[in-house]
Structure formats: C-alpha cells, structure tokens
Design an enzyme around this catalytic site. Structure first.
Site, PDB file in Angstrom:
ATOM      1  N   TYR A   1     -63.464 -28.230  55.223  1.00  8.58           N
ATOM      2  CA  TYR A   1     -62.660 -29.348  54.702  1.00  8.58           C
ATOM      3  C   TYR A   1     -63.231 -30.695  55.191  1.00  8.58           C
ATOM      4  O   TYR A   1     -63.339 -31.660  54.435  1.00  8.58           O
ATOM      5  CB  TYR A   1     -61.197 -29.155  55.144  1.00  8.58           C
ATOM      6  CG  TYR A   1     -60.364 -30.389  55.014  1.00  8.58           C
ATOM      7  CD1 TYR A   1     -59.831 -30.778  53.781  1.00  8.58           C
ATOM      8  CD2 TYR A   1     -60.109 -31.203  56.121  1.00  8.58           C
ATOM      9  CE1 TYR A   1     -59.081 -31.940  53.663  1.00  8.58           C
ATOM     10  CE2 TYR A   1     -59.358 -32.366  56.008  1.00  8.58           C
ATOM     11  CZ  TYR A   1     -58.851 -32.722  54.779  1.00  8.58           C
ATOM     12  OH  TYR A   1     -58.125 -33.873  54.658  1.00  8.58           O
TER      13      TYR A   1
ATOM     14  N   TYR B   1     -50.178 -40.223  48.156  1.00  8.39           N
ATOM     15  CA  TYR B   1     -49.363 -39.870  49.328  1.00  8.39           C
ATOM     16  C   TYR B   1     -47.885 -40.157  49.068  1.00  8.39           C
ATOM     17  O   TYR B   1     -47.404 -39.978  47.955  1.00  8.39           O
ATOM     18  CB  TYR B   1     -49.857 -40.610  50.588  1.00  8.39           C
ATOM     19  CG  TYR B   1     -51.345 -40.610  50.756  1.00  8.39           C
ATOM     20  CD1 TYR B   1     -52.048 -39.420  50.875  1.00  8.39           C
ATOM     21  CD2 TYR B   1     -52.072 -41.786  50.786  1.00  8.39           C
ATOM     22  CE1 TYR B   1     -53.430 -39.410  51.038  1.00  8.39           C
ATOM     23  CE2 TYR B   1     -53.448 -41.792  50.954  1.00  8.39           C
ATOM     24  CZ  TYR B   1     -54.114 -40.602  51.075  1.00  8.39           C
ATOM     25  OH  TYR B   1     -55.470 -40.594  51.218  1.00  8.39           O
TER      26      TYR B   1
ATOM     27  N   VAL C   1     -58.972 -42.428  52.695  1.00  2.80           N
ATOM     28  CA  VAL C   1     -58.894 -43.406  53.785  1.00  2.80           C
ATOM     29  C   VAL C   1     -60.137 -44.268  53.966  1.00  2.80           C
ATOM     30  O   VAL C   1     -60.078 -45.260  54.686  1.00  2.80           O
ATOM     31  CB  VAL C   1     -58.590 -42.781  55.172  1.00  2.80           C
ATOM     32  CG1 VAL C   1     -57.170 -42.352  55.290  1.00  2.80           C
ATOM     33  CG2 VAL C   1     -59.549 -41.692  55.522  1.00  2.80           C
TER      34      VAL C   1
ATOM     35  N   LYS D   1     -59.974 -33.783  47.680  1.00  2.00           N
ATOM     36  CA  LYS D   1     -58.897 -32.795  47.499  1.00  2.00           C
ATOM     37  C   LYS D   1     -58.619 -32.539  46.014  1.00  2.00           C
ATOM     38  O   LYS D   1     -58.330 -31.407  45.614  1.00  2.00           O
ATOM     39  CB  LYS D   1     -57.608 -33.291  48.170  1.00  2.00           C
ATOM     40  CG  LYS D   1     -57.695 -33.380  49.688  1.00  2.00           C
ATOM     41  CD  LYS D   1     -56.523 -34.173  50.264  1.00  2.00           C
ATOM     42  CE  LYS D   1     -56.569 -34.231  51.780  1.00  2.00           C
ATOM     43  NZ  LYS D   1     -55.647 -35.212  52.352  1.00  2.00           N
TER      44      LYS D   1
ATOM     45  N   SER E   1     -60.099 -38.060  51.218  1.00  5.18           N
ATOM     46  CA  SER E   1     -59.049 -37.279  50.546  1.00  5.18           C
ATOM     47  C   SER E   1     -59.247 -37.124  49.041  1.00  5.18           C
ATOM     48  O   SER E   1     -58.597 -36.279  48.428  1.00  5.18           O
ATOM     49  CB  SER E   1     -57.687 -37.935  50.765  1.00  5.18           C
ATOM     50  OG  SER E   1     -57.103 -37.435  51.924  1.00  5.18           O
TER      51      SER E   1
HETATM   52  N1  GLN Z   1     -60.679 -36.469  56.235  1.00  4.12           N
HETATM   53  C1  GLN Z   1     -59.452 -37.207  56.303  1.00  4.12           C
HETATM   54  C2  GLN Z   1     -58.407 -36.470  57.129  1.00  4.12           C
HETATM   55  O1  GLN Z   1     -58.289 -35.284  57.009  1.00  4.12           O
HETATM   56  C3  GLN Z   1     -58.950 -37.486  54.927  1.00  4.12           C
HETATM   57  C4  GLN Z   1     -57.668 -38.237  54.905  1.00  4.12           C
HETATM   58  C5  GLN Z   1     -57.485 -39.183  53.776  1.00  4.12           C
HETATM   59  O2  GLN Z   1     -58.422 -39.644  53.131  1.00  4.12           O
HETATM   60  N2  GLN Z   1     -56.250 -39.566  53.607  1.00  4.12           N
HETATM   61  O3  GLN Z   1     -57.706 -37.047  57.897  1.00  4.12           O
END
Ligand code: GLN
Length: 338
Positions: free
Chosen positions: A208, A260, A278, A85, A82
């Site tokens: 993505y 988050y 994650v 992003k 994530s």
């Molecule tokens: N690639 C992961 C997903 O889309 C990224 C999520 C994350 O790092 N929170 O679930």
C-alpha cells in the site's frame, strides 16, 4: 448509448464539454484566478512531503477523445498518495466483481479522518469504504498475485495502464513513509485481528505504501480520470483498462467517499466524483466528458488541496460538469414537448 448489463439494455446519457477553445480559455482562467490563493498548509506527517514547494500549481483537463488542456505545473510529478486507492479499487473490482467487493470493503462514508482507527472499531472490524486507509489496505490485500511482489507488480502495471505510460516509484517518498507509517501498520494489524486480512498485514501495508509513492502529474491524473469517464478505455492509448461497470462502481464510491469526511460538501459545491491525496493532487471525473487533474500542495484540515478544490469548483460551474445540475427546459424545448 445502449449498454447491456445482466441482459438489460440501459440508456446512458452524459453530454459534452464545450468546444476546444472555450475549455482552453476556462482552464487558463481557473489557473490564473486561484494561483494567488495561499490558504492551507503542506502535509508534514510524512516527513518528505513537508519539503514540497507550496507554490506549485498545475491543472489539466483530459477530454475522452484524448484532447488535453494543461496549464502551469501540470507536468510536475508528485506521489499519488490516496488517489491510488481509487484505481487499485477499480482493478480489484475488475477481478472480483461488484458483490464481493461490496461485501469485503463497503461503500459508506466513515465521517471520520482517512486514517481513523476508530472507524474500524465502530464498524466491528469491517472497513467502511475503500477510500480511507483501512478499506484501502483491505483492497490492496485483494489484488491478484501469489506474492506481495507480484501484487505490487500488478498494481504498478494497472495504474500505468490508467495513466498511459509506466509510472515510477518515488523511492524517497516510499522510504520516508515506510519509516513512519506506524498508524497504517496498526490498522493492518487491527484488520488482521478481525479476520479481515488473510495474508501478512505488514506486507500488505508495505505494498500500500508503495502504491501511494507512485509518481504522477496533474496531466497523468486527468488521463487516469478520463479513463474512468470513458467506460474504462484510456483516451491516449485506446487500451481498455477496466469494464464500464467497474467505472460506474468506482465513480459511485468516489462520490460518497473520495474527499474524505468532506465528501458531502464537495458534492454539494462541485457535484463530481473525485479523489484527493495528501501530496496535493485531486482528480475529478465528469462521466462521458473527461476529467480534471489538479496539483497544489497546500491542504485544508480534511487533507484536500485548497487551490485544487477552488479550481475544480470554478471549472465545474463554467464547463457545466456538475452531475446534479438541473435547469428548466428552454422555451423552444417546451414548445417541442407540447
Ligand atoms: N500514504 C498516505 C497514508 O496512508 C495516503 C494518505 C492520503 O493521501 N490521504 O497516510
């Protein structure tokens, strides 16, 4: 420093990190203090992530002048997840500008998990912000490029410029997530049903998934963050990656949404714009000073690295990074101000 935005001269005031030796000692102290923390669990909803060594722990502080302070597993690579992003958002802001991106992906926290479908439904199909999956997928769809392959190339090149060297795709992570990302595909279809994605949503989700599978280290994260801290100039290569205004926009979004649904608590305890992923990475940015990159795979319930958060809290306090810090004037300053 004076910067000119829309013809208005602005004053920017940020401050400095303590001297080299002090930063070096504090980064070591933070690593030592939290290397025994065993709370949390390694993510397993992407099958290959479950195999990560939970004991890995790396820290790196990158100063805006290019100085690096690293300790532990700071050069071990992992999938960025994530955290991508934040940087794809910056690249899209650079292309489309403040207003259009604000309208298309929003900037408010959902208060819900990063992969929430309900967050999309509750907001009439409008993604709430670019740091949760719905908003990130909508942001990836906006990347310049005539084909998904060209968009992927632009993302990879752009994130590599933030890191200061070419980033590699982790094929194993990509394949593992691509085989199991039904939920993200559902989010892509949902956005399409609301007319929010004009191109093939499954191709966007594939791009993505690739961006999430780029390999970085804690050191890379620190350098990428320090680029946002220094008005968009990479501290190692000297290359301008995005404008200063894009950095300001990105950091504001990270402050409200980067951790988050725990973004408020993070801001309350640590007081820095940040983004986590994650696989166990966190990047926290101290505008004008530098950035902290951390890597440790055990996560709390919201999906944020436990050791990373503790080390960031420690370093925010000891390095004086909290952007909300407020102290009384010294007696000398009070005297001068009289
Ligand atoms: N690639 C992961 C997903 O889309 C990224 C999520 C994350 O790092 N929170 O679930």
């Amino acid at each position: 420093m004076d910067i000119d935005v829309d013809g208005v001269a602005q004053q920017v005031s940020t401050g400095r990190l303590p001297g080299w030796d002090r930063v070096e000692a504090l980064v070591r102290e933070a690593h030592q203090t939290y290397s025994s923390a065993t709370a949390g669990a390694v993510a397993d909803y992407i099958p290959v992530l479950a195999a990560a060594d939970p004991e890995l722990f790396g820290l790196c502080v990158a100063e805006v002048d290019g100085g690096l302070h690293q300790v532990g597993d700071a050069e071990v690579t992992f999938s960025i997840q994530s955290i991508s992003k934040a940087f794809v958002y910056a690249l899209v802001c650079e292309t489309f500008g403040h207003e259009e991106v604000l309208e298309r992906v929003g900037v408010n926290n959902t208060g819900l998990a990063f992969n929430s479908v309900m967050a999309v439904e509750l907001n009439g199909g409008h993604p709430r912000n670019p740091m949760v999956n719905a908003g990130a997928i909508a942001t990836t769809a906006m990347m310049p490029g005539a084909t998904p392959a060209e968009q992927w190339q632009q993302i990879r090149d752009g994130l590599s410029r933030f890191a200061g060297h070419p980033l590699e795709l982790d094929e194993e992570v990509y394949r593992s997530e691509a085989a199991t990302n039904l939920r993200n595909r559902a989010i892509g279809r949902l956005l399409q049903s609301y007319g929010r994605i004009a191109v093939d949503p499954l191709e966007v989700v594939d791009t993505y998934t690739r961006q999430c599978s780029l390999r970085v280290s804690a050191r890379d994260l620190a350098v990428m963050g320090a680029t946002l801290a220094d008005g968009g100039v990479n501290p190692l290569t000297g290359e301008r990656v995005v404008s200063a205004q894009v950095c300001t926009d990105t950091l504001a979004v990270l402050a409200s949404t980067g951790m988050y649904e725990n973004s408020g608590e993070w801001l309350f305890e640590i007081g820095l714009p940040a983004k986590s992923g994650v696989s166990g990475g966190i990047v926290a940015i101290a505008p004008g000073k530098g950035a902290l990159g951390t890597f440790s795979p055990r996560l709390d319930a919201a999906g944020n690295s436990v050791r990373g958060q503790r080390a960031a809290a420690h370093l925010s306090r000891t390095l004086g990074l909290n952007v909300f810090a407020s102290t009384a004037r010294s007696p000398e300053r009070q005297e001068q101000d009289r």
